[in-house]
Scaffold this motif. Structure first.
Motif, PDB file in Angstrom:
ATOM      1  N   ILE A 115       0.870  -1.171   0.000  1.00  0.00           N
ATOM      2  CA  ILE A 115       0.000   0.000   0.000  1.00  0.00           C
ATOM      3  C   ILE A 115       0.910   1.224   0.000  1.00  0.00           C
ATOM      4  O   ILE A 115       1.977   1.209   0.611  1.00  0.00           O
ATOM      5  CB  ILE A 115      -0.884   0.030   1.280  1.00  0.00           C
ATOM      6  CG1 ILE A 115      -1.734  -1.240   1.384  1.00  0.00           C
ATOM      7  CG2 ILE A 115      -1.763   1.266   1.305  1.00  0.00           C
ATOM      8  CD1 ILE A 115      -1.052  -2.374   2.147  1.00  0.00           C
ATOM      9  N   GLN A 143       1.219   5.770   0.094  1.00  0.00           N
ATOM     10  CA  GLN A 143       0.586   7.011   0.520  1.00  0.00           C
ATOM     11  C   GLN A 143       1.466   8.184   0.121  1.00  0.00           C
ATOM     12  O   GLN A 143       2.475   8.457   0.764  1.00  0.00           O
ATOM     13  CB  GLN A 143       0.364   6.997   2.033  1.00  0.00           C
ATOM     14  CG  GLN A 143      -0.391   8.198   2.566  1.00  0.00           C
ATOM     15  CD  GLN A 143      -0.738   8.043   4.036  1.00  0.00           C
ATOM     16  OE1 GLN A 143       0.032   7.480   4.822  1.00  0.00           O
ATOM     17  NE2 GLN A 143      -1.902   8.528   4.431  1.00  0.00           N
ATOM     18  N   GLU A 203      -1.424  12.823   1.282  1.00  0.00           N
ATOM     19  CA  GLU A 203      -2.575  12.268   0.581  1.00  0.00           C
ATOM     20  C   GLU A 203      -3.053  10.964   1.238  1.00  0.00           C
ATOM     21  O   GLU A 203      -2.595  10.581   2.307  1.00  0.00           O
ATOM     22  CB  GLU A 203      -2.231  12.042  -0.885  1.00  0.00           C
ATOM     23  CG  GLU A 203      -1.885  13.335  -1.624  1.00  0.00           C
ATOM     24  CD  GLU A 203      -1.661  13.103  -3.107  1.00  0.00           C
ATOM     25  OE1 GLU A 203      -0.935  13.909  -3.727  1.00  0.00           O
ATOM     26  OE2 GLU A 203      -2.208  12.116  -3.654  1.00  0.00           O
ATOM     27  N   GLY A 204      -4.010  10.316   0.574  1.00  0.00           N
ATOM     28  CA  GLY A 204      -4.613   9.116   1.122  1.00  0.00           C
ATOM     29  C   GLY A 204      -3.883   7.840   0.725  1.00  0.00           C
ATOM     30  O   GLY A 204      -2.859   7.853   0.044  1.00  0.00           O
ATOM     31  N   LEU A 205      -4.454   6.728   1.173  1.00  0.00           N
ATOM     32  CA  LEU A 205      -3.866   5.408   0.946  1.00  0.00           C
ATOM     33  C   LEU A 205      -4.307   4.831  -0.396  1.00  0.00           C
ATOM     34  O   LEU A 205      -5.436   5.071  -0.844  1.00  0.00           O
ATOM     35  CB  LEU A 205      -4.297   4.453   2.067  1.00  0.00           C
ATOM     36  CG  LEU A 205      -3.887   4.853   3.490  1.00  0.00           C
ATOM     37  CD1 LEU A 205      -4.627   3.986   4.511  1.00  0.00           C
ATOM     38  CD2 LEU A 205      -2.391   4.713   3.675  1.00  0.00           C
ATOM     39  N   TRP A 260      -4.124   0.991  -2.416  1.00  0.00           N
ATOM     40  CA  TRP A 260      -3.702  -0.403  -2.469  1.00  0.00           C
ATOM     41  C   TRP A 260      -2.993  -0.655  -3.795  1.00  0.00           C
ATOM     42  O   TRP A 260      -3.520  -0.331  -4.863  1.00  0.00           O
ATOM     43  CB  TRP A 260      -4.926  -1.310  -2.329  1.00  0.00           C
ATOM     44  CG  TRP A 260      -4.641  -2.762  -2.466  1.00  0.00           C
ATOM     45  CD1 TRP A 260      -4.039  -3.583  -1.564  1.00  0.00           C
ATOM     46  CD2 TRP A 260      -4.961  -3.571  -3.602  1.00  0.00           C
ATOM     47  NE1 TRP A 260      -3.971  -4.861  -2.067  1.00  0.00           N
ATOM     48  CE2 TRP A 260      -4.523  -4.889  -3.308  1.00  0.00           C
ATOM     49  CE3 TRP A 260      -5.571  -3.331  -4.832  1.00  0.00           C
ATOM     50  CZ2 TRP A 260      -4.668  -5.946  -4.198  1.00  0.00           C
ATOM     51  CZ3 TRP A 260      -5.729  -4.379  -5.723  1.00  0.00           C
ATOM     52  CH2 TRP A 260      -5.274  -5.676  -5.401  1.00  0.00           C
ATOM     53  N   ASN A 268      -3.727  -3.702  -8.371  1.00  0.00           N
ATOM     54  CA  ASN A 268      -4.598  -2.568  -8.667  1.00  0.00           C
ATOM     55  C   ASN A 268      -4.582  -2.372 -10.187  1.00  0.00           C
ATOM     56  O   ASN A 268      -3.517  -2.213 -10.781  1.00  0.00           O
ATOM     57  CB  ASN A 268      -4.055  -1.333  -7.943  1.00  0.00           C
ATOM     58  CG  ASN A 268      -4.927  -0.112  -8.104  1.00  0.00           C
ATOM     59  OD1 ASN A 268      -5.546   0.111  -9.144  1.00  0.00           O
ATOM     60  ND2 ASN A 268      -4.965   0.706  -7.063  1.00  0.00           N
ATOM     61  N   TYR A 326       4.044   1.038   2.244  1.00  0.00           N
ATOM     62  CA  TYR A 326       3.843   0.141   3.378  1.00  0.00           C
ATOM     63  C   TYR A 326       3.652  -1.293   2.883  1.00  0.00           C
ATOM     64  O   TYR A 326       3.009  -1.518   1.852  1.00  0.00           O
ATOM     65  CB  TYR A 326       2.572   0.510   4.149  1.00  0.00           C
ATOM     66  CG  TYR A 326       2.576   1.852   4.836  1.00  0.00           C
ATOM     67  CD1 TYR A 326       1.931   2.945   4.275  1.00  0.00           C
ATOM     68  CD2 TYR A 326       3.178   2.014   6.089  1.00  0.00           C
ATOM     69  CE1 TYR A 326       1.896   4.173   4.920  1.00  0.00           C
ATOM     70  CE2 TYR A 326       3.147   3.240   6.747  1.00  0.00           C
ATOM     71  CZ  TYR A 326       2.507   4.309   6.145  1.00  0.00           C
ATOM     72  OH  TYR A 326       2.465   5.527   6.791  1.00  0.00           O
ATOM     73  N   PHE A 386      -8.782  -6.820   1.359  1.00  0.00           N
ATOM     74  CA  PHE A 386      -7.753  -6.271   2.229  1.00  0.00           C
ATOM     75  C   PHE A 386      -8.321  -5.942   3.602  1.00  0.00           C
ATOM     76  O   PHE A 386      -9.281  -5.173   3.711  1.00  0.00           O
ATOM     77  CB  PHE A 386      -7.137  -5.022   1.603  1.00  0.00           C
ATOM     78  CG  PHE A 386      -5.959  -4.508   2.383  1.00  0.00           C
ATOM     79  CD1 PHE A 386      -6.093  -3.429   3.233  1.00  0.00           C
ATOM     80  CD2 PHE A 386      -4.722  -5.128   2.296  1.00  0.00           C
ATOM     81  CE1 PHE A 386      -5.023  -2.963   3.979  1.00  0.00           C
ATOM     82  CE2 PHE A 386      -3.646  -4.686   3.043  1.00  0.00           C
ATOM     83  CZ  PHE A 386      -3.798  -3.591   3.884  1.00  0.00           C
ATOM     84  N   ASN A 387      -7.742  -6.546   4.626  1.00  0.00           N
ATOM     85  CA  ASN A 387      -8.081  -6.212   6.020  1.00  0.00           C
ATOM     86  C   ASN A 387      -6.783  -6.282   6.823  1.00  0.00           C
ATOM     87  O   ASN A 387      -6.615  -7.118   7.712  1.00  0.00           O
ATOM     88  CB  ASN A 387      -9.145  -7.146   6.587  1.00  0.00           C
ATOM     89  CG  ASN A 387      -8.805  -8.616   6.442  1.00  0.00           C
ATOM     90  OD1 ASN A 387      -7.689  -8.948   6.050  1.00  0.00           O
ATOM     91  ND2 ASN A 387      -9.743  -9.482   6.750  1.00  0.00           N
ATOM     92  N   GLY A 388      -5.876  -5.370   6.493  1.00  0.00           N
ATOM     93  CA  GLY A 388      -4.518  -5.429   7.002  1.00  0.00           C
ATOM     94  C   GLY A 388      -4.397  -5.312   8.508  1.00  0.00           C
ATOM     95  O   GLY A 388      -4.651  -4.247   9.064  1.00  0.00           O
ATOM     96  N   TRP A 419       1.139  -4.130   9.866  1.00  0.00           N
ATOM     97  CA  TRP A 419       1.741  -3.238   8.876  1.00  0.00           C
ATOM     98  C   TRP A 419       3.211  -2.996   9.222  1.00  0.00           C
ATOM     99  O   TRP A 419       3.596  -2.999  10.393  1.00  0.00           O
ATOM    100  CB  TRP A 419       1.029  -1.882   8.879  1.00  0.00           C
ATOM    101  CG  TRP A 419      -0.383  -1.875   8.426  1.00  0.00           C
ATOM    102  CD1 TRP A 419      -1.441  -2.514   9.015  1.00  0.00           C
ATOM    103  CD2 TRP A 419      -0.916  -1.174   7.305  1.00  0.00           C
ATOM    104  NE1 TRP A 419      -2.607  -2.257   8.321  1.00  0.00           N
ATOM    105  CE2 TRP A 419      -2.308  -1.434   7.275  1.00  0.00           C
ATOM    106  CE3 TRP A 419      -0.369  -0.350   6.324  1.00  0.00           C
ATOM    107  CZ2 TRP A 419      -3.148  -0.891   6.291  1.00  0.00           C
ATOM    108  CZ3 TRP A 419      -1.202   0.187   5.355  1.00  0.00           C
ATOM    109  CH2 TRP A 419      -2.576  -0.088   5.342  1.00  0.00           C
ATOM    110  N   GLY A 420       4.018  -2.754   8.195  1.00  0.00           N
ATOM    111  CA  GLY A 420       5.358  -2.254   8.422  1.00  0.00           C
ATOM    112  C   GLY A 420       5.293  -0.774   8.782  1.00  0.00           C
ATOM    113  O   GLY A 420       4.231  -0.149   8.699  1.00  0.00           O
ATOM    114  N   GLN A 421       6.409  -0.222   9.154  1.00  0.00           N
ATOM    115  CA  GLN A 421       6.447   1.189   9.550  1.00  0.00           C
ATOM    116  C   GLN A 421       6.404   2.137   8.359  1.00  0.00           C
ATOM    117  O   GLN A 421       6.126   3.329   8.526  1.00  0.00           O
ATOM    118  CB  GLN A 421       7.702   1.465  10.367  1.00  0.00           C
ATOM    119  CG  GLN A 421       9.002   1.279   9.600  1.00  0.00           C
ATOM    120  CD  GLN A 421      10.225   1.464  10.491  1.00  0.00           C
ATOM    121  OE1 GLN A 421      10.178   1.241  11.693  1.00  0.00           O
ATOM    122  NE2 GLN A 421      11.343   1.850   9.893  1.00  0.00           N
TER     123      GLN A 421
END
Lengths: 120, 111
Positions: free
Chosen positions: A39, A41, A45-47, A49, A62, A96, A105-107, A110-112
Protein backbone atom coordinates in the motif's frame (compact mmCIF):
# COMPACT_ATOMS: atom_id res chain seq x y z
CA UNK A 1 4.65 -10.78 17.75
CA UNK A 2 4.60 -10.51 13.97
CA UNK A 3 6.72 -7.70 12.56
CA UNK A 4 7.11 -6.40 9.00
CA UNK A 5 9.96 -4.19 7.82
CA UNK A 6 10.30 -2.46 4.45
CA UNK A 7 13.74 -1.91 2.94
CA UNK A 8 15.12 -0.47 -0.27
CA UNK A 9 16.45 2.71 -1.89
CA UNK A 10 14.94 5.96 -0.72
CA UNK A 11 15.66 7.73 -3.99
CA UNK A 12 14.86 6.50 -7.49
CA UNK A 13 15.39 8.31 -10.78
CA UNK A 14 12.47 8.95 -13.18
CA UNK A 15 11.87 6.15 -15.70
CA UNK A 16 13.73 3.64 -13.52
CA UNK A 17 12.32 0.79 -11.42
CA UNK A 18 11.41 1.15 -7.76
CA UNK A 19 12.27 -1.97 -5.77
CA UNK A 20 11.30 -2.64 -2.16
CA UNK A 21 11.45 -5.71 0.04
CA UNK A 22 9.36 -6.55 3.08
CA UNK A 23 10.92 -8.88 5.64
CA UNK A 24 8.57 -10.75 7.96
CA UNK A 25 9.67 -11.84 11.42
CA UNK A 26 7.86 -13.50 14.30
CA UNK A 27 5.70 -15.63 12.02
CA UNK A 28 5.57 -17.68 8.83
CA UNK A 29 5.02 -16.03 5.46
CA UNK A 30 4.02 -19.42 4.11
CA UNK A 31 0.84 -19.74 6.18
CA UNK A 32 -2.17 -20.69 4.10
CA UNK A 33 -4.31 -18.18 5.95
CA UNK A 34 -2.68 -14.96 4.87
CA UNK A 35 -1.99 -12.64 1.96
CA UNK A 36 0.82 -10.09 1.84
CA UNK A 37 0.21 -6.67 0.36
CA UNK A 38 1.72 -3.34 -0.62
CA UNK A 39 0.00 0.00 0.00
CA UNK A 40 1.33 3.49 -0.68
CA UNK A 41 0.59 7.01 0.52
CA UNK A 42 1.84 10.11 -1.33
CA UNK A 43 2.86 12.93 1.02
CA UNK A 44 -0.23 14.57 2.50
CA UNK A 45 -2.58 12.27 0.58
CA UNK A 46 -4.61 9.12 1.12
CA UNK A 47 -3.87 5.41 0.95
CA UNK A 48 -3.75 3.39 -2.27
CA UNK A 49 -3.70 -0.40 -2.47
CA UNK A 50 -1.00 -1.51 -4.93
CA UNK A 51 -1.38 -5.27 -4.88
CA UNK A 52 -1.08 -8.46 -2.87
CA UNK A 53 0.41 -11.92 -3.11
CA UNK A 54 -0.49 -15.30 -1.66
CA UNK A 55 2.27 -17.62 -0.43
CA UNK A 56 1.71 -19.78 -3.52
CA UNK A 57 2.74 -16.84 -5.68
CA UNK A 58 -0.73 -15.88 -6.92
CA UNK A 59 -0.88 -12.12 -7.32
CA UNK A 60 -3.62 -9.47 -7.38
CA UNK A 61 -2.90 -5.96 -8.63
CA UNK A 62 -4.60 -2.57 -8.67
CA UNK A 63 -5.79 -2.25 -12.30
CA UNK A 64 -4.47 1.32 -12.48
CA UNK A 65 -0.92 0.11 -11.72
CA UNK A 66 -1.05 -3.42 -13.11
CA UNK A 67 1.04 -2.72 -16.21
CA UNK A 68 3.97 -1.49 -14.08
CA UNK A 69 3.78 -3.66 -10.93
CA UNK A 70 5.32 -7.00 -10.06
CA UNK A 71 5.04 -8.55 -6.59
CA UNK A 72 6.97 -11.68 -5.72
CA UNK A 73 7.51 -13.83 -2.64
CA UNK A 74 10.45 -15.80 -1.28
CA UNK A 75 9.13 -17.93 1.56
CA UNK A 76 12.59 -19.30 2.42
CA UNK A 77 13.79 -15.77 3.19
CA UNK A 78 10.45 -14.71 4.72
CA UNK A 79 10.34 -11.84 2.25
CA UNK A 80 8.05 -10.45 -0.40
CA UNK A 81 9.00 -7.75 -2.85
CA UNK A 82 7.57 -4.93 -4.94
CA UNK A 83 8.87 -3.75 -8.29
CA UNK A 84 7.28 -0.67 -9.88
CA UNK A 85 8.67 0.20 -13.30
CA UNK A 86 8.85 3.46 -15.27
CA UNK A 87 8.40 5.62 -12.21
CA UNK A 88 7.58 9.33 -12.26
CA UNK A 89 7.32 11.98 -9.56
CA UNK A 90 3.73 10.86 -9.01
CA UNK A 91 5.08 7.61 -7.55
CA UNK A 92 6.77 9.48 -4.69
CA UNK A 93 5.15 8.09 -1.56
CA UNK A 94 5.52 6.21 1.69
CA UNK A 95 5.27 2.54 0.79
CA UNK A 96 3.84 0.14 3.38
CA UNK A 97 3.81 -3.63 3.43
CA UNK A 98 1.04 -5.40 5.33
CA UNK A 99 -0.50 -8.77 6.10
CA UNK A 100 -4.16 -9.47 5.46
CA UNK A 101 -6.26 -12.46 6.24
CA UNK A 102 -8.32 -12.82 3.08
CA UNK A 103 -8.41 -11.87 -0.60
CA UNK A 104 -10.11 -8.62 0.44
CA UNK A 105 -7.75 -6.27 2.23
CA UNK A 106 -8.08 -6.21 6.02
CA UNK A 107 -4.52 -5.43 7.00
CA UNK A 108 -3.91 -6.41 10.60
CA UNK A 109 -0.14 -6.04 10.65
CA UNK A 110 1.74 -3.24 8.88
CA UNK A 111 5.36 -2.25 8.42
CA UNK A 112 6.45 1.19 9.55
CA UNK A 113 6.63 2.44 5.97
CA UNK A 114 9.46 3.50 3.65
CA UNK A 115 9.58 6.87 1.91
CA UNK A 116 10.61 6.60 -1.72
CA UNK A 117 11.28 9.81 -3.62
CA UNK A 118 11.38 9.86 -7.41
CA UNK A 119 13.75 12.59 -8.54
CA UNK A 120 16.71 13.08 -10.81
CA UNK B 1 -11.47 2.58 -9.95
CA UNK B 2 -12.45 5.68 -7.94
CA UNK B 3 -11.65 6.20 -4.29
CA UNK B 4 -14.53 5.81 -1.87
CA UNK B 5 -15.94 9.14 -0.66
CA UNK B 6 -15.42 10.23 2.93
CA UNK B 7 -15.99 13.63 4.58
CA UNK B 8 -12.76 15.57 4.74
CA UNK B 9 -13.08 16.25 8.46
CA UNK B 10 -15.32 15.82 11.49
CA UNK B 11 -14.97 17.24 14.98
CA UNK B 12 -16.62 16.74 18.34
CA UNK B 13 -16.00 17.25 22.03
CA UNK B 14 -14.56 14.58 24.35
CA UNK B 15 -17.16 12.07 25.47
CA UNK B 16 -19.40 12.64 22.45
CA UNK B 17 -19.83 10.43 19.39
CA UNK B 18 -18.79 10.90 15.79
CA UNK B 19 -19.82 8.96 12.71
CA UNK B 20 -17.73 8.84 9.55
CA UNK B 21 -19.37 7.82 6.30
CA UNK B 22 -17.75 5.95 3.42
CA UNK B 23 -19.74 6.03 0.19
CA UNK B 24 -19.07 3.79 -2.76
CA UNK B 25 -21.14 1.93 -5.34
CA UNK B 26 -22.88 -1.39 -5.77
CA UNK B 27 -19.60 -2.69 -7.22
CA UNK B 28 -17.69 -2.20 -4.00
CA UNK B 29 -19.24 -1.18 -0.65
CA UNK B 30 -22.75 -2.20 -1.65
CA UNK B 31 -21.71 -5.47 -3.23
CA UNK B 32 -19.67 -7.06 -0.47
CA UNK B 33 -19.57 -7.18 3.32
CA UNK B 34 -15.83 -6.61 3.24
CA UNK B 35 -15.30 -3.06 4.49
CA UNK B 36 -12.44 -2.30 6.85
CA UNK B 37 -11.47 0.86 8.71
CA UNK B 38 -8.02 2.16 9.66
CA UNK B 39 -6.82 4.75 12.16
CA UNK B 40 -3.64 6.63 11.28
CA UNK B 41 -1.82 9.00 13.60
CA UNK B 42 0.64 11.49 12.05
CA UNK B 43 3.84 9.83 10.89
CA UNK B 44 2.60 6.36 11.82
CA UNK B 45 1.41 3.31 9.93
CA UNK B 46 -2.35 2.75 9.73
CA UNK B 47 -3.94 0.48 12.33
CA UNK B 48 -6.96 -1.76 11.73
CA UNK B 49 -9.95 -0.84 13.91
CA UNK B 50 -12.85 -2.56 12.07
CA UNK B 51 -12.98 -5.37 9.48
CA UNK B 52 -15.74 -7.19 7.61
CA UNK B 53 -18.03 -4.14 8.14
CA UNK B 54 -18.54 -4.51 11.89
CA UNK B 55 -15.99 -6.89 13.41
CA UNK B 56 -13.48 -5.50 15.86
CA UNK B 57 -9.93 -6.89 16.18
CA UNK B 58 -8.82 -7.90 19.64
CA UNK B 59 -7.40 -4.96 21.53
CA UNK B 60 -9.55 -2.34 19.81
CA UNK B 61 -11.88 -0.60 22.29
CA UNK B 62 -15.60 -1.30 21.91
CA UNK B 63 -16.06 2.45 21.48
CA UNK B 64 -15.34 1.73 17.80
CA UNK B 65 -18.20 0.22 15.80
CA UNK B 66 -18.99 -0.26 12.13
CA UNK B 67 -22.10 -0.69 10.03
CA UNK B 68 -23.30 -0.59 6.43
CA UNK B 69 -26.45 0.41 4.60
CA UNK B 70 -26.63 0.08 0.84
CA UNK B 71 -23.57 1.66 -0.76
CA UNK B 72 -22.49 3.51 2.41
CA UNK B 73 -20.46 2.15 5.30
CA UNK B 74 -20.03 4.00 8.59
CA UNK B 75 -17.58 4.07 11.47
CA UNK B 76 -18.85 5.37 14.81
CA UNK B 77 -16.56 6.36 17.66
CA UNK B 78 -18.45 6.66 20.94
CA UNK B 79 -17.15 8.33 24.09
CA UNK B 80 -14.59 10.26 22.07
CA UNK B 81 -11.14 10.53 23.66
CA UNK B 82 -8.18 12.77 22.88
CA UNK B 83 -6.22 9.77 21.58
CA UNK B 84 -8.88 9.18 18.92
CA UNK B 85 -7.76 12.31 17.09
CA UNK B 86 -6.32 10.90 13.86
CA UNK B 87 -7.03 10.26 10.20
CA UNK B 88 -9.44 7.44 9.39
CA UNK B 89 -9.66 5.50 6.12
CA UNK B 90 -12.20 2.98 4.91
CA UNK B 91 -11.35 0.22 2.45
CA UNK B 92 -13.67 -2.03 0.47
CA UNK B 93 -13.31 -5.14 -1.66
CA UNK B 94 -14.37 -4.41 -5.25
CA UNK B 95 -14.26 -7.81 -6.91
CA UNK B 96 -11.50 -10.02 -8.19
CA UNK B 97 -10.45 -7.75 -11.05
CA UNK B 98 -10.56 -4.44 -9.20
CA UNK B 99 -9.79 -5.96 -5.85
CA UNK B 100 -9.49 -3.27 -3.17
CA UNK B 101 -10.17 0.46 -2.97
CA UNK B 102 -9.53 2.91 -0.14
CA UNK B 103 -11.56 5.93 0.90
CA UNK B 104 -10.38 9.51 0.65
CA UNK B 105 -9.77 9.76 4.39
CA UNK B 106 -11.34 11.75 7.24
CA UNK B 107 -9.54 13.80 9.85
CA UNK B 108 -11.17 13.46 13.27
CA UNK B 109 -10.54 16.37 15.62
CA UNK B 110 -11.32 16.16 19.33
CA UNK B 111 -12.23 19.68 20.43
Amino acid sequence: QLQLQESGPGLVKPSETLSLTCTVSGGSIGSSHYYWGWIRQPPGEGLEWIGSIYHSGTTYYNPSLKSRVTISVDTSKRQFSLNLSSVTAADTAVYYCARHGALWFNGDYWGQGALVTVSS
Amino acid sequence: QSALTQPRSVSESPGQSVTISCTGTSSDVGGYNYVSWYQQHPGKAPQLVIYDVSRRPSGVPDRFSGSKSGNTASLTISGLQAEDEADYYCCSYAGSYTSNVFGTGTKVTVL
